[in-house]
Design an enzyme around this catalytic site. Sequence first.
Site, PDB file in Angstrom:
ATOM      1  CB  SER B 322      -0.905  -0.020   1.224  1.00 29.47           C
ATOM      2  OG  SER B 322      -1.525   1.212   1.380  1.00 29.47           O
ATOM      3  CD1 TRP B 325      -1.516   1.399  -5.963  1.00 31.73           C
ATOM      4  CD2 TRP B 325      -1.846   3.187  -4.686  1.00 31.73           C
ATOM      5  NE1 TRP B 325      -2.539   2.125  -6.522  1.00 31.73           N
ATOM      6  CE2 TRP B 325      -2.756   3.234  -5.754  1.00 31.73           C
ATOM      7  CE3 TRP B 325      -1.879   4.224  -3.752  1.00 31.73           C
ATOM      8  CZ2 TRP B 325      -3.692   4.252  -5.920  1.00 31.73           C
ATOM      9  CZ3 TRP B 325      -2.797   5.237  -3.907  1.00 31.73           C
ATOM     10  CH2 TRP B 325      -3.688   5.256  -4.982  1.00 31.73           C
ATOM     11  CG  HIS B 326       0.300   6.043  -1.162  1.00 32.19           C
ATOM     12  ND1 HIS B 326      -0.063   4.875  -0.552  1.00 32.19           N
ATOM     13  CD2 HIS B 326      -0.756   6.873  -1.049  1.00 32.19           C
ATOM     14  CE1 HIS B 326      -1.298   5.019  -0.068  1.00 32.19           C
ATOM     15  NE2 HIS B 326      -1.731   6.215  -0.358  1.00 32.19           N
ATOM     16  N   GLY B 327       3.886   5.658  -4.090  1.00 27.50           N
ATOM     17  CA  GLY B 327       4.981   6.270  -4.830  1.00 27.50           C
ATOM     18  C   GLY B 327       6.270   5.514  -4.677  1.00 27.50           C
ATOM     19  CG  PHE B 478       0.017   9.117  -4.753  1.00 27.50           C
ATOM     20  CD1 PHE B 478       1.382   9.342  -4.691  1.00 27.50           C
ATOM     21  CD2 PHE B 478      -0.780   9.628  -3.756  1.00 27.50           C
ATOM     22  CE1 PHE B 478       1.932  10.065  -3.639  1.00 27.50           C
ATOM     23  CE2 PHE B 478      -0.241  10.338  -2.695  1.00 27.50           C
ATOM     24  CZ  PHE B 478       1.114  10.558  -2.639  1.00 27.50           C
TER      25      PHE B 478
END
Lengths: 290, 478
Positions: B322, B325-327, B478
């Site tokens: 997770s 996933w943001h960066g 993102f």
Amino acid sequence: MKNFLLKLFLFISIVTISILTFYFYYEYRFREISYKESLNSIFIWGDSQAKAGFDLEKISKITGRNVYSAAKGGAGVYDFLVFTEIVPDNSVVVLSISQLAQLRGRDKNTGGIPFKSIYQLVVNHFEDLLPSIRNNLQPKELFTSSSALYPYRDTITFHEPISKFQEIYFTNGSQYQEKQKLFTYGIKRLIDKRCKLVFVEFPFHPLLVDVIIKSPFNVGTKRFNKDILKLFPKSQYDTLNITTKKRMMYDLTHLNEFGAKLITDSIFETDSLFSKQTVHWVVINGGVCE
Amino acid sequence: MLFNSIGFAIFFPIVFLLYWFAFNKKLQSQNILLLVASYFFYGSWDYRFLFLLVFSTLLDYFTGLKMYESENRRKKLFWFWLSVSVNLGFLGVFKYYNFFISSFSDALTGFGFQVNPWTIKVILPVGISFYTFHGLSYVIDIYYGKIKPVKNFVEYSVFVSFFPLLVAGPIERATHLLPQIQRERQFDYQKATDGLKQILWGLFKKIVIADNCAQYANQIFNNSASFGGSTLAIGAVLFAVQIYADFSGYSDIALGASRLLGIELLRNFAFPYFSRDIAEFWRRWHISLSSWFRDYLYIPLGGSKGGNWMKIRNTFIIFIVSGFWHGANWTFIVWGALNALYFLPVLLLNKNRINLEIVAIGKFFPSFRDIINIGLTFILTCIAWVFFRSIDIHHAINYLKGVFSKSIFSKPEIFPKQILFLVLILFSVEWIQRSKQHALQFDSKNLNPVLRWGIYYTIFFLIFWYFGTQQEFIYFQF
């Protein structure tokens, strides 16, 4: 659906009318200077150089007049047009249209939203119009009568690196002629209002003077100064040669408190400064500004 | 085109009027309008990346059909992995390539090898993480037989690229959104007015709260070395408020705009800062992403069944993924890992589902215990947000060292009273309305109309007042 659209239309109409009423009220109630007040007043416009360069209380004391300054950091041509609309007829106006105000890519432009000025910007295809309007949704006081001077220090403070000025003086000047056109329009507006004008050119630190001399836009901005003087039937170029051993500059572009007081004294103690016939262009000799 | 821009204020009413007045006779024409509007909306960011969106849509549409038609498991598996690997491949190239290459090169340098990594200058296509996840959920659901593939290409394309959710979610599921796209939609007055109110609240959160908090949070984070502990603590709190108001504000506008078009999107936020423990926080924060990971990663990995090691492993995987996933930055990975550490004790002690009800339900004030729990949860999330916001791990650690120093008791150098007052208004209104879907969902029978309309006008005026320089939404990156 009909009901929904009708209610939405009503809501938006009421909001729009309320906001416009508020702005009109604000413009005319809090920003307009009354004719009576203006009779014995001096109005100042400029960017941060003028803000840091004039001791307003001292000007008031020397001249015995009320002083209203619209000088702000990052002030641009939009602010100038706002200023020229608000200044009452027959006023005494001190202007400092710096090279930076002509060359800067993005001005802060926080002078309000008077519709006449916006019209002029639209007609002249001013690029920064929308950001300028957005900057002014929160109305702010245009004038102040109290100074905000930089303190005296024995050493110079480098708030902005010299590279930032190099960028402005060598790459940013794409729209300076467009800006000069609008500045000229504003000056003509003040002439139409029969205002008495004094122009002041503030000094820069010698480090920056070297950059300015080499700038491809230096000639264009200097020529602009001469073009302005051609708008007046009689003009006088005054050079203030100030000799002092103390440091006058706070950073590369702004005077410190000592410099501001000294220059305020030197400029405003001249009796002939506000003579009706001659427009004065005051240049402060930069040799003492290290 | 930002939701908080003049462009969107012109674009959306045009789409709305065409949708309900000109294209309302046939479902297919309404869907075509939505598709054209969505591509226009996306193209206004960068038309060059439209091809990527169209390609991703075509890929998942065809692989979905092929999987369904496949007679044997091998073929089905082939189409499934083709879709998954191409989707993740795009994400990998555009979002993570440079990160992997530079991390690998750093590791080699650590072992004494000198390498010149070949990085690419690539712009991250807006919304790629969101629409890739839409497509993946569709393909995975078909693979597991939860849904049948859509035959109508327009309907599927609208599902992937529906403009309110295209660039920052909520991350929709085919099971929820597709049936709505496939059936006729009727204008519903109650839903439409509710949508407008949600848009109003979303704009308030973005323009009045988030953008104002951002000014101070940026100033403090960008010059963190020159501030004392108390100012740094204020900076962390302001960023926590900023990211909440920014992202939940965006989601509110997306949900409201979609509701005006007769389509309900998944709820993305449920007043997360009133959570009493970190498990509750994650049930209320970015719900569509958390539930996506739960359904497509955590549960397939075994979830919380099995022994403690399995629980620990799966929790770390889901939170780290997770974060990633943001960066492509170690700060996001640490942020994820930190949240896993917060979550584990609650999970291992079987206390992750004790706070399922809304806090202080039926009461105006929370109990003392609730206040303490809410405060502690908020502090923990703020600490994690420091990693999320910092440039690198070193910056985050120094920031936290600064916060937990003696200077925490000094007078803060920056104390934006006006902004903190606005934040207080935000949380007061949300506290009162915490049992509702959004903060402006008033029960019109119980609230004086003058007061109700007064609230709407005040909020509108505040939005206008603070509508200065437009700031992008944080989650667009993102």
